[in-house]
Structure formats: C-alpha cells, structure tokens
Design a protein around this motif. Structure first.
Motif, PDB file in Angstrom:
ATOM      1  N   PRO A 114       0.812  -1.218   0.000  1.00 48.69           N
ATOM      2  CA  PRO A 114       0.000   0.000   0.000  1.00 48.69           C
ATOM      3  C   PRO A 114       0.851   1.278   0.000  1.00 48.69           C
ATOM      4  O   PRO A 114       0.546   2.225  -0.732  1.00 48.69           O
ATOM      5  N   ALA A 115       1.898   1.301   0.783  1.00 47.42           N
ATOM      6  CA  ALA A 115       2.761   2.486   0.841  1.00 47.42           C
ATOM      7  C   ALA A 115       3.477   2.695  -0.492  1.00 47.42           C
ATOM      8  O   ALA A 115       3.623   3.828  -0.953  1.00 47.42           O
ATOM      9  N   LEU A 116       3.910   1.619  -1.117  1.00 50.50           N
ATOM     10  CA  LEU A 116       4.582   1.733  -2.412  1.00 50.50           C
ATOM     11  C   LEU A 116       3.621   2.235  -3.489  1.00 50.50           C
ATOM     12  O   LEU A 116       3.985   3.086  -4.304  1.00 50.50           O
ATOM     13  N   ARG A 117       2.385   1.723  -3.474  1.00 50.26           N
ATOM     14  CA  ARG A 117       1.390   2.205  -4.438  1.00 50.26           C
ATOM     15  C   ARG A 117       1.116   3.685  -4.225  1.00 50.26           C
ATOM     16  O   ARG A 117       1.037   4.464  -5.180  1.00 50.26           O
ATOM     17  N   SER A 118       0.979   4.085  -2.968  1.00 57.07           N
ATOM     18  CA  SER A 118       0.720   5.490  -2.644  1.00 57.07           C
ATOM     19  C   SER A 118       1.874   6.376  -3.108  1.00 57.07           C
ATOM     20  O   SER A 118       1.658   7.430  -3.704  1.00 57.07           O
ATOM     21  N   SER A 119       3.071   5.950  -2.853  1.00 55.67           N
ATOM     22  CA  SER A 119       4.245   6.717  -3.259  1.00 55.67           C
ATOM     23  C   SER A 119       4.323   6.825  -4.778  1.00 55.67           C
ATOM     24  O   SER A 119       4.596   7.904  -5.326  1.00 55.67           O
ATOM     25  N   ASN A 120       4.068   5.722  -5.459  1.00 57.58           N
ATOM     26  CA  ASN A 120       4.110   5.736  -6.923  1.00 57.58           C
ATOM     27  C   ASN A 120       3.028   6.649  -7.498  1.00 57.58           C
ATOM     28  O   ASN A 120       3.265   7.370  -8.464  1.00 57.58           O
ATOM     29  N   ALA A 121       1.852   6.629  -6.892  1.00 57.81           N
ATOM     30  CA  ALA A 121       0.763   7.497  -7.353  1.00 57.81           C
ATOM     31  C   ALA A 121       1.140   8.962  -7.163  1.00 57.81           C
ATOM     32  O   ALA A 121       0.875   9.805  -8.038  1.00 57.81           O
ATOM     33  N   TYR A 122       1.759   9.284  -6.045  1.00 55.29           N
ATOM     34  CA  TYR A 122       2.191  10.660  -5.781  1.00 55.29           C
ATOM     35  C   TYR A 122       3.202  11.118  -6.836  1.00 55.29           C
ATOM     36  O   TYR A 122       3.098  12.216  -7.381  1.00 55.29           O
ATOM     37  N   VAL A 123       4.176  10.246  -7.128  1.00 56.69           N
ATOM     38  CA  VAL A 123       5.210  10.585  -8.109  1.00 56.69           C
ATOM     39  C   VAL A 123       4.586  10.738  -9.500  1.00 56.69           C
ATOM     40  O   VAL A 123       4.936  11.663 -10.246  1.00 56.69           O
ATOM     41  N   GLU A 124       3.634   9.879  -9.835  1.00 57.11           N
ATOM     42  CA  GLU A 124       2.966  10.006 -11.133  1.00 57.11           C
ATOM     43  C   GLU A 124       2.215  11.327 -11.236  1.00 57.11           C
ATOM     44  O   GLU A 124       2.208  11.966 -12.288  1.00 57.11           O
ATOM     45  N   LYS A 125       1.600  11.747 -10.161  1.00 64.96           N
ATOM     46  CA  LYS A 125       0.808  12.976 -10.163  1.00 64.96           C
ATOM     47  C   LYS A 125       1.678  14.226 -10.087  1.00 64.96           C
ATOM     48  O   LYS A 125       1.464  15.198 -10.808  1.00 64.96           O
ATOM     49  N   LYS A 126       2.674  14.221  -9.205  1.00 67.76           N
ATOM     50  CA  LYS A 126       3.452  15.427  -8.940  1.00 67.76           C
ATOM     51  C   LYS A 126       4.869  15.409  -9.532  1.00 67.76           C
ATOM     52  O   LYS A 126       5.535  16.443  -9.560  1.00 67.76           O
TER      53      LYS A 126
END
Length: 78
Positions: free
Chosen positions: A62-74
């Motif tokens: 879950p933390a890795l998915r969240s981090s990846n989503a943040y990087v994709e967005k920002k």
C-alpha cells in the motif's frame, strides 16, 4: 574476508535436524564430497531471505502504491 552469511554460519549454534532428501541427490553429494549440513543451511538461509523479501513487499505494497501514485501525479522534482 567473510561475508555476513559466512560469519553467521561459523558462529551460529547448531541444532541436529532430520531431513528427507532425494536419494540420487544424496549419492551425488557424497561422490562430490559436498558438506551436506552446510549446503542445507545455505539453502534454508536463501529460502528464508526470499520469504522475508516477499513478506516485506506484501506488507509495504500500500505504501509503495501510494508513493508511486504521488510521483505520477506530482513528479520527482518540485
């Protein structure tokens, strides 16, 4: 110079254990004078390491998915 696995192997307390192994493999082990205890220990160490790695990936997915989503967005740089 020893690596961490060798150092742990040399200083660890040993416990007698019974194993059931392929008879043909044991014949080869004896013919090649492989240290069966050391080979089994190395194999178990490798399997434990792989299992810990998989466990870490599952626990942290879950933390890795969240981090990846943040990087994709920002993006990586701000």
């Amino acid at each position: 110079m020893q690596n961490a696995g060798e150092a742990a192997t040399n200083s660890a307390v040993r416990k007698p254990t019974n194993l059931s192994l392929d008879a043909a493999l044991l014949s080869e082990e004896k013919a090649l004078q492989v240290n069966l205890s050391r080979a089994a220990e190395d194999g178990v160490r490798s399997a434990v390491s792989a299992a810990k790695s998989e466990q870490w990936k599952k626990e942290n997915a879950p933390a890795l998915r969240s981090s990846n989503a943040y990087v994709e967005k920002k993006g990586l740089l701000r």
